[in-house]
Design a protein around this motif. Structure first.
Motif, PDB file in Angstrom:
ATOM      1  N   ARG A  11       0.873  -1.129   0.019  1.00  0.00           N
ATOM      2  CA  ARG A  11      -0.143   0.088  -0.044  1.00  0.00           C
ATOM      3  C   ARG A  11       0.848   1.274  -0.006  1.00  0.00           C
ATOM      4  O   ARG A  11       1.837   1.357   0.652  1.00  0.00           O
ATOM      5  CB  ARG A  11      -0.997  -0.014   1.252  1.00  0.00           C
ATOM      6  N   MET A  39       0.751   6.735   5.734  1.00  0.00           N
ATOM      7  CA  MET A  39       0.692   5.648   6.326  1.00  0.00           C
ATOM      8  C   MET A  39       1.271   5.641   7.735  1.00  0.00           C
ATOM      9  O   MET A  39       2.497   5.846   7.739  1.00  0.00           O
ATOM     10  CB  MET A  39       0.999   4.349   5.609  1.00  0.00           C
ATOM     11  N   ASP A  78      -6.825   0.311   2.021  1.00  0.00           N
ATOM     12  CA  ASP A  78      -5.816   0.045   2.797  1.00  0.00           C
ATOM     13  C   ASP A  78      -6.485  -1.525   3.627  1.00  0.00           C
ATOM     14  O   ASP A  78      -5.771  -2.142   4.428  1.00  0.00           O
ATOM     15  CB  ASP A  78      -5.808   1.057   4.000  1.00  0.00           C
TER      16      ASP A  78
END
Length: 692
Positions: A535, A550, A574
């Motif tokens: 991701r 993130m 996510d």
């Protein structure tokens, strides 16, 4: 050479059993078209068409050894051509800029938006100072503010003042492409209004609008007879009108894996057709003079086919309903032709018809889930037929229900997880309890109500239907409320779902241990790739209004509200169930509101928004930072940083930053999507069309 010849001979001998593979090869060509990074030129499409014709001739008149390979390759080439032609045939004007002003159009659909607001789709659009050849054929407008001044009805021409924009691209590189969906739907502009919608001309006629008007009248009648969300749920199941369903009801249906009940699809068409077929056949059996003189099975199939056609007209020709009708029609025609109604061959014919008519269906979750479930059901019933004699008669219906739910759920779970980023842990339980209520109470009561409505006697049937829908909603709420009812999963990497699908198909319908083993291995590899998906370390929206980084606790967002669809999509991709306001409170960004800083693997990301954002950009632009500005920057770009604003993001689309051992990598949504018909700027689209 001998093994190759032996393989070709084996394929030639099995030619009659290879029909289920025809839509698979056609899908490979369609999938290739959508996977291309550049729109194929007219010469390339013509070459593919010529290749498809040459391979068809080779399959028809060529050597027996080459017929099967030629057919397969010809279908791949045909799929590419069909998808390309379809993309050009549906071409329609797309709004080339943001627009605010008067909007005139005729209502052709009424539904609800992401924010749970009523939404209108208009055709015959007229925009102020916009030339007719640049005006979209259809626009979709969400209704905010105070409304209710006009009784909205199908065919009514309305006027309002509102905001319109071109359909936006993916919210992140490789994400869901709304531009592509809008292109194939003929939707050239989307927006909202806060002003009242006013009637300009009375409703018009026409067959399509007649069906729409009938659907809305039936929906209103059902919701009047069945109060609350039970009535809205019944209306959605029987007519396709979901405007009465609120967000809370949709959420519990999704969490319990019962949202498919409000999408008129194979289940609804199958229950309807099955009930009418059985009622007609067994009803005629009670009349010996007719039963002895008529083929009641074929007569029942004919009546069921006409009922399915009426249901298609009533529910509207959306993709899922058309697909369900085609599948039902193929099976009923098989009955009329004295063929097996339910077989892989019938499913293959239905899939071929759908893919030829609408190649874009291949990349939509509805097509994938419905045909995946159907194939799994047919394959699973083959061993069931061998063991059912050993199951007590009283337990057979329950065992069959468990088997069918398990097979369909197993086949559709990875597809649903890939598209919707969630798995309903207790979906099997919910379906085992809800589907019998659909088949025994809701659908039969709906059919009986429709038959008795012209005589004013529908209320008892609607009352029974309301009991069934209320029970289903209570069941959905109970399942959704269980601990761990929903498990979030991240979006799969590019190509993983296609590999999983091909592996699953080979494992299910392949003949021979080696082919099934290879399919199982391919599916396992796809799941491994999915488990290791990477991701982005940071994301920037296509207008610069939202950023996300993130962190240890998950993705932190730069705003607690606003850009809700983008925020929800990022978090879902996510595999994160947090709400936007929760993600905002996570550690990741520092600073005052409107001037936030985050560290992305050594890169400083500054997100500037709100009042005075442009004035603060100059001071923030240092030390190689990535400065994201929510307003357009005027003048030359400052040095010392990478500055992105709505103007530059309009060219690149949303941005994703990946952190790896080789450093940071920035990917733009526009580059990831490629140069396609649906994402080209209008002026480039016009130049390319002129050259071709």
């Amino acid at each position: 050479m001998r093994p190759v010849l032996a393989g070709l001979e084996a394929l030639g001998a099995a030619r009659g059993r290879l029909m289920p593979w025809a839509p698979v090869f056609l899908s490979l060509g369609i999938g290739l078209y959508f996977a291309l990074g550049v729109e194929p030129a007219a010469a390339a499409i013509a070459a593919a068409a010529a290749l498809a014709v040459a391979l068809a001739l080779a399959a028809w008149r060529g050597s027996g050894l080459l017929r099967v390979p030629a057919t397969g390759l010809g279908l791949v080439a045909l799929g590419l051509v069909l998808a390309a032609l379809r993309a050009h045939l549906v071409a329609a004007p797309v709004l080339p800029f943001r627009y605010y002003g008067p909007i005139e159009g005729r209502i052709v659909d009424i539904d609800r938006s992401f924010s749970d607001e009523l939404r209108l789709t208009l055709d015959r659009v007229v925009l102020e100072d916009v030339a007719p050849d640049r005006t979209p054929g259809r626009v979709r407008i969400a209704l905010h503010g105070e409304q209710g001044f006009t009784d909205l009805a199908p065919g009514l021409t309305v006027i309002l003042s509102g905001h319109l924009s071109p359909p936006d691209g993916p919210v992140e590189p490789g994400g869901f492409d709304f531009q592509r969906l809008a292109w194939f739907s003929g939707l050239g502009g989307v927006g909202y209004t806060r002003s009242p919608v006013l009637a300009l001309l009375p409703p018009e006629g026409g067959l399509s609008l007649f069906a729409f008007r009938l659907r809305m009248r039936l929906s209103e009648a059902m919701q009047s007879a069945i109060p609350g969300q039970a009535g809205a749920f019944a209306s959605a199941m029987m007519t396709g009108d979901r405007a009465g369903m609120n967000q809370a009801t949709n959420d519990v249906l999704r969490a319990s894996n019962l949202s498919h009940l409000i999408s008129i699809s194979g289940l609804h068409m199958g229950l309807l057709v099955g009930f009418i077929f059985a009622t007609c056949r067994y009803g005629l059996a009670l009349l010996p003079p007719l039963a002895l003189r008529l083929n009641t099975k074929k007569l029942a199939a004919l009546v069921a086919l006409m009922a399915a056609a009426f249901y298609l007209m009533l529910a509207g020709p959306n993709v899922a309903t058309r697909r369900a009708f085609i599948m039902a029609a193929v099976m009923l025609v098989a009955v009329l032709a004295d063929r097996r109604a339910i077989s892989l061959r019938s499913v293959a014919i239905a899939a071929l018809i759908v893919l030829v008519l609408e190649p874009e269906s291949l990349v939509e979750p509805g097509f994938q889930m419905s045909f995946g479930a159907t194939v799994a059901l047919i394959v699973s019933f083959q061993p069931w037929q061998r063991v059912q004699a050993h199951v007590p008669k009283l337990l057979r219906p329950a065992a069959m229900m468990v088997l069918s739910s398990l097979a369909a759920g197993t086949a559709t779970a990875p597809i649903a997880a890939a598209h919707f980023n969630r798995i309903a842990e207790y979906g099997l339980l919910a379906n085992l309890l809800a589907v019998p209520l659909m088949g025994v109470i809701v659908m039969p009561a709906g059919v009986i109500a429709a038959v008795l409505a012209p005589f004013g006697l529908a209320f008892p049937a609607l009352w029974a239907m309301g009991i069934g829908t209320d029970l289903i909603l209570r069941l959905a709420a109970w399942v959704a409320g269980m601990k761990g009812a929903v498990v979030a999963v991240p979006a799969p990497p590019e190509g993983a779902l296609a590999l999983l699908a091909l592996g699953g198909i080979a494992a299910l319908i392949g003949r021979g241990l080696w082919l099934r083993g290879a399919g199982t291995a391919a599916a396992a590899l796809a799941l491994l790739l999915w488990a290791g998906t990477e991701r982005p370390a940071a994301l920037v929206s296509s207008d610069g209004g939202l950023a996300g980084v993130m962190a240890e606790a998950g993705r932190a967002l730069s705003k607690p509200k606003g850009a809700g669809f983008v925020a929800k999509s990022w978090l879902e991709d996510d595999g994160d169930l947090a709400a936007q306001d929760q993600a905002f409170t996570r550690p990741g960004f520092e600073g005052a509101r409107g001037d936030l800083t985050a560290d992305v693997a050594g890169l400083t990301l500054r997100h500037l928004f709100g009042k005075g954002a442009a004035e603060r950009a100059g001071a923030a632009c240092r030390d190689g930072a990535l400065v994201v500005l929510s307003v357009e920057w005027e003048g030359p770009r400052p040095g010392g940083c990478t500055l992105v604003d709505p103007l530059s993001l309009k060219k690149t689309g949303a941005l994703a930053i990946y952190a790896g051992p080789d450093g940071l990598r920035i990917v733009s949504a526009r580059v990831a999507a490629g140069d396609r018909l649906w994402n080209r700027p209008p002026e480039r689209r016009a130049r390319v069309a002129a050259l071709q």
